[in-house]
Scaffold this motif. Structure first.
Motif, PDB file in Angstrom:
ATOM      1  N   ALA A 145      41.250  24.303  71.712  1.00  0.00           N
ATOM      2  CA  ALA A 145      41.686  23.491  71.601  1.00  0.00           C
ATOM      3  C   ALA A 145      41.192  22.945  73.390  1.00  0.00           C
ATOM      4  CB  ALA A 145      42.889  22.485  71.645  1.00  0.00           C
ATOM      5  N   ALA A 146      42.276  24.198  73.958  1.00  0.00           N
ATOM      6  CA  ALA A 146      41.541  23.782  75.505  1.00  0.00           C
ATOM      7  C   ALA A 146      40.099  24.799  75.349  1.00  0.00           C
ATOM      8  CB  ALA A 146      42.376  24.573  76.302  1.00  0.00           C
ATOM      9  N   GLU A 147      39.817  25.592  74.946  1.00  0.00           N
ATOM     10  CA  GLU A 147      38.338  26.137  74.853  1.00  0.00           C
ATOM     11  C   GLU A 147      37.125  25.281  74.771  1.00  0.00           C
ATOM     12  OE1 GLU A 147      37.133  30.516  74.357  1.00  0.00           O
ATOM     13  OE2 GLU A 147      38.925  29.811  75.639  1.00  0.00           O
ATOM     14  N   LEU A 148      37.590  24.686  73.319  1.00  0.00           N
ATOM     15  CA  LEU A 148      36.540  23.619  73.167  1.00  0.00           C
ATOM     16  C   LEU A 148      36.984  22.992  73.954  1.00  0.00           C
ATOM     17  CD1 LEU A 148      36.412  24.027  69.096  1.00  0.00           C
ATOM     18  CD2 LEU A 148      34.799  25.391  71.075  1.00  0.00           C
ATOM     19  N   ASP A 149      37.798  22.172  74.450  1.00  0.00           N
ATOM     20  CA  ASP A 149      37.533  20.667  75.042  1.00  0.00           C
ATOM     21  C   ASP A 149      38.028  19.857  74.336  1.00  0.00           C
ATOM     22  OD1 ASP A 149      38.210  19.434  77.255  1.00  0.00           O
ATOM     23  OD2 ASP A 149      35.954  19.244  78.071  1.00  0.00           O
ATOM     24  N   ILE A 150      39.002  20.037  73.477  1.00  0.00           N
ATOM     25  CA  ILE A 150      39.719  18.620  72.184  1.00  0.00           C
ATOM     26  C   ILE A 150      40.656  18.745  72.020  1.00  0.00           C
ATOM     27  CG2 ILE A 150      36.577  19.040  71.285  1.00  0.00           C
ATOM     28  CD1 ILE A 150      37.939  20.748  69.184  1.00  0.00           C
ATOM     29  N   ALA A 151      40.758  17.720  71.310  1.00  0.00           N
ATOM     30  CA  ALA A 151      42.577  17.739  71.637  1.00  0.00           C
ATOM     31  C   ALA A 151      43.206  18.751  70.237  1.00  0.00           C
ATOM     32  CB  ALA A 151      43.041  16.251  71.507  1.00  0.00           C
ATOM     33  N   VAL A 152      44.461  18.906  70.139  1.00  0.00           N
ATOM     34  CA  VAL A 152      45.033  19.937  68.943  1.00  0.00           C
ATOM     35  C   VAL A 152      45.173  19.547  68.043  1.00  0.00           C
ATOM     36  CG1 VAL A 152      46.887  21.252  68.635  1.00  0.00           C
ATOM     37  CG2 VAL A 152      47.169  20.946  71.086  1.00  0.00           C
ATOM     38  N   GLY A 153      45.429  17.863  67.185  1.00  0.00           N
ATOM     39  CA  GLY A 153      45.224  17.725  66.994  1.00  0.00           C
ATOM     40  C   GLY A 153      43.806  18.021  66.062  1.00  0.00           C
ATOM     41  N   THR A 154      42.488  17.294  66.852  1.00  0.00           N
ATOM     42  CA  THR A 154      41.403  17.600  66.722  1.00  0.00           C
ATOM     43  C   THR A 154      41.069  19.085  65.391  1.00  0.00           C
ATOM     44  OG1 THR A 154      40.895  15.753  67.946  1.00  0.00           O
ATOM     45  CG2 THR A 154      39.118  17.434  66.860  1.00  0.00           C
ATOM     46  N   VAL A 155      41.981  19.825  66.314  1.00  0.00           N
ATOM     47  CA  VAL A 155      41.398  21.581  65.967  1.00  0.00           C
ATOM     48  C   VAL A 155      42.054  21.416  64.779  1.00  0.00           C
ATOM     49  CG1 VAL A 155      42.425  23.927  66.053  1.00  0.00           C
ATOM     50  CG2 VAL A 155      41.554  21.711  68.563  1.00  0.00           C
ATOM     51  N   LYS A 156      43.531  20.765  64.405  1.00  0.00           N
ATOM     52  CA  LYS A 156      44.261  21.172  62.645  1.00  0.00           C
ATOM     53  C   LYS A 156      43.164  20.808  61.773  1.00  0.00           C
ATOM     54  CE  LYS A 156      48.602  20.636  65.204  1.00  0.00           C
ATOM     55  NZ  LYS A 156      49.624  20.329  64.925  1.00  0.00           N
ATOM     56  N   SER A 157      42.842  19.358  62.761  1.00  0.00           N
ATOM     57  CA  SER A 157      41.995  18.257  61.450  1.00  0.00           C
ATOM     58  C   SER A 157      40.600  19.424  60.779  1.00  0.00           C
ATOM     59  CB  SER A 157      42.143  17.121  61.737  1.00  0.00           C
ATOM     60  OG  SER A 157      40.776  17.457  62.907  1.00  0.00           O
ATOM     61  N   LEU A 158      39.792  20.014  62.264  1.00  0.00           N
ATOM     62  CA  LEU A 158      38.285  20.600  61.735  1.00  0.00           C
ATOM     63  C   LEU A 158      38.998  22.014  61.275  1.00  0.00           C
ATOM     64  CD1 LEU A 158      37.058  20.148  65.062  1.00  0.00           C
ATOM     65  CD2 LEU A 158      35.861  19.245  63.737  1.00  0.00           C
ATOM     66  N   ASN A 159      40.049  22.390  61.388  1.00  0.00           N
ATOM     67  CA  ASN A 159      39.993  24.090  60.479  1.00  0.00           C
ATOM     68  C   ASN A 159      40.668  23.157  59.345  1.00  0.00           C
ATOM     69  OD1 ASN A 159      41.075  26.752  60.450  1.00  0.00           O
ATOM     70  ND2 ASN A 159      43.254  25.433  60.542  1.00  0.00           N
ATOM     71  N   ALA A 160      41.621  22.648  59.210  1.00  0.00           N
ATOM     72  CA  ALA A 160      42.128  22.413  57.413  1.00  0.00           C
ATOM     73  C   ALA A 160      40.905  22.261  56.990  1.00  0.00           C
ATOM     74  CB  ALA A 160      42.556  21.205  57.581  1.00  0.00           C
ATOM     75  N   ARG A 161      39.616  21.089  57.344  1.00  0.00           N
ATOM     76  CA  ARG A 161      38.413  19.905  57.080  1.00  0.00           C
ATOM     77  C   ARG A 161      37.528  21.612  56.564  1.00  0.00           C
ATOM     78  NH1 ARG A 161      34.735  16.623  60.437  1.00  0.00           N
ATOM     79  NH2 ARG A 161      37.445  15.775  60.827  1.00  0.00           N
ATOM     80  N   ALA A 162      37.111  22.906  57.503  1.00  0.00           N
ATOM     81  CA  ALA A 162      36.417  23.980  57.464  1.00  0.00           C
ATOM     82  C   ALA A 162      36.911  24.895  56.322  1.00  0.00           C
ATOM     83  CB  ALA A 162      36.784  24.429  58.530  1.00  0.00           C
ATOM     84  N   LEU A 163      38.350  25.431  56.466  1.00  0.00           N
ATOM     85  CA  LEU A 163      39.005  26.029  55.250  1.00  0.00           C
ATOM     86  C   LEU A 163      39.141  25.327  53.517  1.00  0.00           C
ATOM     87  CD1 LEU A 163      42.275  27.451  56.838  1.00  0.00           C
ATOM     88  CD2 LEU A 163      39.968  28.268  57.337  1.00  0.00           C
ATOM     89  N   ALA A 164      39.068  23.822  53.818  1.00  0.00           N
ATOM     90  CA  ALA A 164      39.321  23.254  52.661  1.00  0.00           C
ATOM     91  C   ALA A 164      37.482  22.868  51.684  1.00  0.00           C
ATOM     92  CB  ALA A 164      38.905  22.134  52.628  1.00  0.00           C
ATOM     93  N   LYS A 165      36.983  22.965  53.256  1.00  0.00           N
ATOM     94  CA  LYS A 165      35.251  23.197  52.432  1.00  0.00           C
ATOM     95  C   LYS A 165      34.937  25.012  52.393  1.00  0.00           C
ATOM     96  CE  LYS A 165      32.634  20.620  55.905  1.00  0.00           C
ATOM     97  NZ  LYS A 165      31.790  19.762  57.050  1.00  0.00           N
ATOM     98  N   LEU A 166      35.262  25.757  52.726  1.00  0.00           N
ATOM     99  CA  LEU A 166      35.054  26.959  52.478  1.00  0.00           C
ATOM    100  C   LEU A 166      35.914  27.453  50.519  1.00  0.00           C
ATOM    101  CD1 LEU A 166      35.489  29.022  56.229  1.00  0.00           C
ATOM    102  CD2 LEU A 166      33.351  28.958  54.627  1.00  0.00           C
ATOM    103  N   ARG A 167      37.365  25.818  50.616  1.00  0.00           N
ATOM    104  CA  ARG A 167      37.573  26.934  49.170  1.00  0.00           C
ATOM    105  C   ARG A 167      39.151  28.123  49.915  1.00  0.00           C
ATOM    106  NH1 ARG A 167      35.597  23.793  45.019  1.00  0.00           N
ATOM    107  NH2 ARG A 167      33.235  23.469  45.295  1.00  0.00           N
ATOM    108  N   ILE A 168      39.883  27.976  51.215  1.00  0.00           N
ATOM    109  CA  ILE A 168      40.074  28.594  51.553  1.00  0.00           C
ATOM    110  C   ILE A 168      41.271  28.340  51.311  1.00  0.00           C
ATOM    111  CG2 ILE A 168      41.126  29.789  52.616  1.00  0.00           C
ATOM    112  CD1 ILE A 168      38.509  30.875  54.120  1.00  0.00           C
ATOM    113  N   SER A 169      42.261  28.568  50.388  1.00  0.00           N
ATOM    114  CA  SER A 169      43.663  28.033  50.233  1.00  0.00           C
ATOM    115  C   SER A 169      44.454  28.875  51.632  1.00  0.00           C
ATOM    116  CB  SER A 169      45.171  28.100  48.940  1.00  0.00           C
ATOM    117  OG  SER A 169      45.786  28.835  49.610  1.00  0.00           O
ATOM    118  N   LEU A 170      45.146  27.625  52.530  1.00  0.00           N
ATOM    119  CA  LEU A 170      46.040  28.380  53.356  1.00  0.00           C
ATOM    120  C   LEU A 170      46.734  29.252  52.922  1.00  0.00           C
ATOM    121  CD1 LEU A 170      45.810  25.609  55.932  1.00  0.00           C
ATOM    122  CD2 LEU A 170      45.485  27.041  56.232  1.00  0.00           C
TER     123      LEU A 170
END
Lengths: 171, 257
Positions: free
Chosen positions: A134-159
């Motif tokens: 979040a600090a590196e990209l200057d975005i909120a931690v919540g945004t990091v979580k949602s972007l990560n989850a969305r990306a992994l879903a697109k990649l069809r990767i189960s957490l």
């Protein structure tokens, strides 16, 4: 040789491949990745006296990611995210499926939006915490979580971490 | 191994390859460094040409008033025409340090360096002679935005010319009344003063005999008791406290240089 040059040479030698690999994952273009990694090292060297007592690797990584973020803002991105063509026919060294795997990886990453791709690389390649991403990209931690989850879903990767995914956001 | 582990392994892939073109990198880095310095010098020189002979008002360094819970600076104030003389942004602070016929002063400047479009705020320490308020200066500013987030920001190294020594200095954003650093095994306390344009911006500097560069005993300047160009000062544990003695945030990573 100026003071600090030996230390910088050692640092650059030790960090370059990893930086270039990360840039490659972010851009899908080996030439652009090479340029980004070298540009980051040039800027690090220019400020070496200042940064060598801090965390030069984090500094250089941040410079490189910012450099690539600047490319996002450009109206014409000069095929920044166009994965390179990889050999159609497997070489003798393809026995382990390395090239196939890398081809799949680049094609998969190319499906992600810029910020999703950056989050995935920072989180899963550099192994940064969500807070650091979040600090590196200057975005909120919540945004990091949602972007990560969305990306992994697109990649069809189960957490598969035991954490429930609710509304696209891991808790 | 789950999907995520497999994915992470694939991300790492082949990290081998040609080594970096070190000569090219270092050559370009040197040019970039010179370009940055030239850009800063050009800005300062232009200000001096336009306003030559103007004597700026100074204000004495003093302990910041007790403030608690003051909000972090949200935006930099607009530089006013009256703040323009000699490139000053706000009023210069007299550190109380004297070097021969020079008074050592600290002032902010509006950073117009095009290489750093996100950085507005810069700080410099200068030797002011009776005829030249900025006879010899050392400038510093953040390399990465934001330059007004709570915490420590650009910190300048001690430096020296033939005639004057300049102290280690910097700025902190927040209600800091005490700033300390550990140097050579001892906790050193900085002198502080608030900025005339925003009391939430605190200038600080260290007495020359408390935080200094590692002496190079072979340097001819050493025998004259001068700061010598050598190793960085041994500093760690940068800490800021408010008037109640509460530790304040260190802030984003900052550079010393």
């Amino acid at each position: 040789m100026a003071r600090g040059d030996a230390e910088f040479a050692e640092f650059a030698g030790a960090s370059f491949q990893r930086l270039r690999r990360a840039a490659y994952l972010l851009t899908g273009n080996s030439q652009q990745a090479e340029d980004a990694a070298q540009t980051a090292l040039v800027k690090t060297y220019a400020a070496w006296r200042r940064v060598q007592r801090q965390d030069p690797y984090a500094y250089t990584r941040r410079i490189m990611v910012n450099h690539l973020k600047d490319q996002w803002r450009r109206p014409i991105r000069e095929d920044a995210h166009e994965p390179e063509r990889l050999p159609d026919r497997a070489s003798e060294q393809d026995l382990a499926g390395d090239i196939t795997e890398q081809r799949w990886l680049l094609a998969a990453l190319a499906k992600l939006a810029d910020r999703e791709r950056a989050v995935v690389v920072l989180r899963h390649y550099f192994d940064l915490s969500e807070r650091d991403v979040a600090a590196e990209l200057d975005i909120a931690v919540g945004t990091v979580k949602s972007l990560n989850a969305r990306a992994l879903a697109k990649l069809r990767i189960s957490l598969d971490t035991g954490e429930p995914i609710m509304n696209g956001v891991t808790s | 191994m789950n999907d995520l582990d497999t994915f992470r392994t694939a991300l790492h892939g082949d990290e081998d390859g040609l080594p970096p073109a070190l000569d090219d990198i270092m050559s370009a880095g040197r040019k970039l460094r010179l370009k940055r310095r030239a850009a800063i010098a050009t800005v300062a020189a232009a200000a001096l040409v336009v306003t030559g002979g103007v004597t700026a008002t100074t204000w004495q360094a003093q302990a910041p008033p007790a403030r608690t819970g003051a909000p972090a600076a949200s935006a930099w104030p607009t530089p006013t025409a009256s703040a323009a003389p000699d490139g000053y942004w706000g009023l210069p602070v007299d550190t109380g340090i004297r070097q021969r016929n020079s008074k050592i002063k600290i002032n902010a400047f509006h950073n117009d360096n095009p290489a750093y479009p996100d950085i507005e705020f810069g700080i410099r320490v200068c030797a002011a002679t009776p005829t030249d308020p900025q006879a010899f200066c050392d400038n510093t500013f953040d390399e990465e935005a934001p330059d007004n987030s709570p915490g420590f920001h650009a910190i300048g190294l001690p430096s020296a010319s033939e005639n004057v020594n300049l102290p280690m200095y910097g700025y902190y954003v927040g209600p800091a009344t005490t700033i300390t650093v550990k140097s050579r095994g001892k906790v050193r306390t900085a002198k502080t003063a608030t900025w005339s344009e925003d009391p939430n911006v605190v200038f600080f500097w260290f007495p020359l005999d408390q935080v200094y560069l590692q002496a190079d005993k072979n340097d001819p300047m050493y025998k004259l008791g001068k700061v010598t160009k050598n190793e960085l000062p041994d500093t760690s544990d940068w800490t800021a406290y408010d008037a109640a003695g509460t530790k304040l945030p260190v802030g984003k990573p900052f550079v010393i240089g």
